[in-house]
Scaffold this active site. Structure first.
Site, PDB file in Angstrom:
ATOM      1  N   TYR A  58      47.731 -37.046 -86.992  1.00  0.00           N
ATOM      2  CA  TYR A  58      48.967 -36.483 -87.523  1.00  0.00           C
ATOM      3  C   TYR A  58      49.158 -36.886 -88.987  1.00  0.00           C
ATOM      4  CZ  TYR A  58      54.019 -36.039 -88.342  1.00  0.00           C
ATOM      5  OH  TYR A  58      55.251 -35.744 -88.885  1.00  0.00           O
ATOM      6  N   SER A  64      55.220 -35.603 -94.500  1.00  0.00           N
ATOM      7  CA  SER A  64      55.781 -36.748 -93.800  1.00  0.00           C
ATOM      8  C   SER A  64      55.531 -38.028 -94.585  1.00  0.00           C
ATOM      9  CB  SER A  64      55.155 -36.889 -92.408  1.00  0.00           C
ATOM     10  OG  SER A  64      55.436 -38.136 -91.811  1.00  0.00           O
TER      11      SER A  64
END
Length: 292
Positions: free
Chosen positions: A197, A184
């Site tokens: 995350y 990401s």
């Protein structure tokens, strides 16, 4: 319709809604993400290859599955429990003349990852491409509110699962085969509200580079894709209606991306087009994070 408007058309109809589960149900979204670019024409880049795509039932995973099908790959779509989404993806994939199986499992459990790979070998006789895409995210603004269970769930899903799947797949991969991991943009620019995350994606990025070096002598390539703000079921499952509405608006291109815009990167990394690439991350994020 020009390219900009084609991918913005879905954003004009956004209404407030949330899905109170992870990673979300595409079938419940209105409007739906764009998972297929009608202008994308396959050319046999993955003909007769066999792929496993975790998190392949919806969102980016569905887009990748459809692009792989256009390129001639047979595949197993692995997912948690989103059966309707998975069956819809299977239907779309098989409309391109390839074979697709679905498999519900828990990526956090090593034994289930091993069973998934065995299922693939039993049904197709080989494995050439592993796409590690399953993931979750839980926004928490106050760092002290991030609970132990949340940390474990995020790390076990996002990075433990990739390690377990890669270990299970490796005995069946050979020279020229590929592992493609989804990381990401948060691994590079951070995210104050998605701390654990972001940390898992930093781990995925480092894992990708390290495993690439480990497997280079075997001719097995390991690369990744780092999406920016992309309209997938994970977004309304994560954020409130206002954030869903504004999602991606801060990027230099001024909009969020659609899953269909990610798929070609995954095709390249699975095919011979990336024969001289390993340990690399492709950034598809509308300019959200720029390096010099």
């Amino acid at each position: 319709m020009n390219e900009q408007n084609k991918h913005e058309k879905i954003d004009e109809k956004i209404e407030g809604y949330t899905l109170e589960r992870q990673p979300g149900i595409e079938g419940e979204m209105d409007p739906k993400p764009i998972f297929e670019d009608d202008e994308y024409k396959g050319s046999g880049k993955l003909k007769d290859k066999v792929a496993i795509i975790t998190g392949g039932d919806s969102g980016i995973g569905r887009a990748v599955a459809v692009a792989y099908a256009k390129e001639g790959a047979n595949m197993v779509i692995a997912y948690l429990d989103e059966h309707d989404d998975a069956n819809k993806t299977k239907e779309i994939v098989e409309s391109y003349g390839v074979k697709c199986e679905t498999y519900a499992f828990d990526v956090k459990k090593k034994a289930e990852c091993e069973k998934l790979v065995k299922f693939t070998i039993d049904n197709f006789g080989k494995l050439n491409v592993l796409v590690n895409h399953a993931g979750v995210q839980y926004p928490t603004e106050d760092f002290l509110d991030i609970g132990e269970d949340q940390i474990r769930e995020t790390f076990e899903t996002n990075i433990y699962g990739i390690i377990f799947m890669s270990q299970a797949a490796l005995p069946y991969l050979d020279k020229g085969d590929a592992i493609v991991n989804t990381t990401s943009v948060t691994a590079y620019r951070g995210s104050p509200g998605l701390i654990e995350y972001s940390a898992t994606n930093g781990a995925i990025t480092s894992f990708t580079r390290s495993l690439a070096g480990n497997l280079a002598s075997k001719g097995i390539r390991v690369n990744g894709v780092a999406p920016g703000p992309i309209y997938t079921p994970l977004i309304p499952a994560t954020f409130d209606a206002e954030k869903v509405e504004q999602h991606g608006g801060e990027t230099p291109l001024g909009r969020r991306g659609q899953p269909s815009e990610l798929a070609p990167s995954y095709v390249m990394l699975a095919s011979n087009d990336s024969s001289y690439m390993t340990g690399q991350i492709i950034h598809v994020n509308g300019g959200d994070f720029m390096t010099t």
